[in-house]
Scaffold this active site. Sequence first.
Site, PDB file in Angstrom:
ATOM      1  N   LYS A 180       0.859  -1.190   0.000  1.00 38.26           N
ATOM      2  CA  LYS A 180       0.000   0.000   0.000  1.00 38.26           C
ATOM      3  C   LYS A 180       0.896   1.241   0.000  1.00 38.26           C
ATOM      4  CE  LYS A 180      -2.558   3.198   2.668  1.00 38.26           C
ATOM      5  NZ  LYS A 180      -1.998   4.292   1.852  1.00 38.26           N
ATOM      6  N   GLU A 197       9.921   2.320  10.793  1.00 42.81           N
ATOM      7  CA  GLU A 197      10.968   3.296  10.485  1.00 42.81           C
ATOM      8  C   GLU A 197      10.291   4.649  10.609  1.00 42.81           C
ATOM      9  OE1 GLU A 197      14.352   3.130  10.430  1.00 42.81           O
ATOM     10  OE2 GLU A 197      14.073   1.473   9.013  1.00 42.81           O
ATOM     11  N   CYS A 225      13.528  11.437   6.489  1.00 44.48           N
ATOM     12  CA  CYS A 225      13.558  11.185   7.931  1.00 44.48           C
ATOM     13  C   CYS A 225      14.970  11.330   8.452  1.00 44.48           C
ATOM     14  CB  CYS A 225      12.929   9.853   8.284  1.00 44.48           C
ATOM     15  SG  CYS A 225      13.574   8.512   7.366  1.00 44.48           S
ATOM     16  N   GLU A 250       9.547  16.907  14.812  1.00 44.24           N
ATOM     17  CA  GLU A 250       9.891  16.725  13.399  1.00 44.24           C
ATOM     18  C   GLU A 250       8.983  17.603  12.536  1.00 44.24           C
ATOM     19  OE1 GLU A 250       9.067  12.943  11.400  1.00 44.24           O
ATOM     20  OE2 GLU A 250      11.098  13.012  10.604  1.00 44.24           O
TER      21      GLU A 250
HETATM   22  C1  UN1 Z   1      14.028   8.387   4.556  1.00 41.08           C
HETATM   23  O1  UN1 Z   1      14.139   9.593   4.594  1.00 41.08           O
HETATM   24  O2  UN1 Z   1      12.988   7.837   4.948  1.00 41.08           O
HETATM   25  O3  UN1 Z   1      19.847   8.181   3.898  1.00 41.08           O
HETATM   26  C2  UN1 Z   1      15.046   7.501   3.961  1.00 41.08           C
HETATM   27  C3  UN1 Z   1      19.094   8.776   3.157  1.00 41.08           C
HETATM   28  C4  UN1 Z   1      18.319   8.016   2.110  1.00 41.08           C
HETATM   29  C5  UN1 Z   1      17.142   7.329   2.678  1.00 41.08           C
HETATM   30  C6  UN1 Z   1      16.275   8.203   3.532  1.00 41.08           C
HETATM   31  N1  UN1 Z   1      19.194   7.066   1.481  1.00 41.08           N
HETATM   32  O4  UN1 Z   1      18.929   9.967   3.253  1.00 41.08           O
END
Ligand code: UN1
Length: 484
Positions: free
Chosen positions: A171, A244, A278, A375
Amino acid sequence: MAAYKMYIGGEWVGADSYFDTIDPATEKAIARFPLGDRKHVDMAAGAAKDALPGWSRTPPPKRGLILQKAADILRIEKERLGRLVATEMGKVLPEALGDVQEAIDTFEYFAGEGRRLYGHTTTSELKDKFCMTIRRPVGVVGLITPWNFPTAIPAWKLAPALVCGNTVIFKPSSDTPLCAYEMVKVLIKAGVPPGVVNFVTGPASSVGEAIVKHPEIEGLSFTGSKATGEWITKNAGLKKVGLELGGKNPIIVMDDARLDLAVDGILWGAFGTTGQRCTATSRVIAHQKIKPRLLSALVTRARMLRLGPGVQKTSDVGPLINKAAQEKTGKYVGIGINEGAKLLCGGNKPAGRGFFFKPTIFDDVSPDMRIAREEIFGPVLSVIGFDTLDEAIDIANSVEYGLSSSIYTGDIGSAFRAIERIESGITYINSSTIGAEVHLPFGGVKGTGHTREAGIHGLDEFSNIKTIYIDYSGKLQKAQIDVD
Ligand code: UN1
């Protein structure tokens, strides 16, 4: 405008109603997708369950070959898919191509796992007995993916899930269903059998919830907000859950750092992907001695960044994903000003269409302010001063998240102290907080969740370790009891 379908049990399936996916730079709809619901999740779970015996018994090297084929197709399609990522998600083209490259790398890496999927062998405390472990699939797994890496993150989940022998309900975020659809097409073309990957689009409140609570689904993998992650934890029952979640990632800049390098790394980490990773750098923890110099370079350079559509060559920073994200970022700027932080640049959206927001830097931020702790997921950087490394590390650790972190320093001792003491899943030395490579584990601690994706540990999320004891003594031997 083209209307697309879901893919369930090897069939393309529509729904009663549809939603639009939007180009965030123009605010125009580019495609429409079915508003799936519980009944589609039910169908998908049934199809995935039926396909499980066949797929889980397919020799892993053969599953790996299909992943390799997917990597090959993605490589051929990289330019077209990169442009699609830039259009539907909004990130600038070099990053959009990087997003597709990350998917290619991931499929290639896990294709090789088809010939490994190592367990281990070990000794026994008894004679004529052999002990080992193997990996077994979890079963039917639900993959719920975000919009910020619309090809890379689905690949992070699909590739290990498939090589481990699971069947999947995928999804995607309703902000990037077209990129997800393209990924499904690649997998079909690569030879994934019907029912192994099922693609259901629609809102979290129906499709997402039905996946999280579905009794036939054994495993879940989710990337997204902490609030949703907590909701999943409470509602997933005894499923194997991978999470995550967010980050509030710091870069510590020591007084012995190379400031030119630090400035490059901070701008890339804070304003790359418009701050929507993230792993984005959202805090700079700067030594008081160099803070004025660092800030003046940062502000000068941030002001030079050109906003524009991702597909446009001259753009340095693309739009935010949608109106809600633009409003949320604006709201946090207001919060920062009210809390007494000093706005140095940006702070608002430019005139015109598109969900753009100017790169924003706050000085005089204290660690207890909301802009230092929450965040924002937008181009807002909070700068906090410090006098000693201990203080800097305490500030770095004072948030609920723990994904990525970085320190710029010329001193090896400071670097190792940071490696040891910063509470995060990833620490960079003299480099930004973003840019993880797919053959290394990726994940966090604390409020980020504790799952590891990618790399060899990425297999753990999608397999269960089974322990095997083989007794060839021809008699009943009792562990712990027959000790002499
Ligand atoms: C994310 O922001 O969920 O390390 C992943 C990084 C990328 C992945 C980010 N390769 O910034």
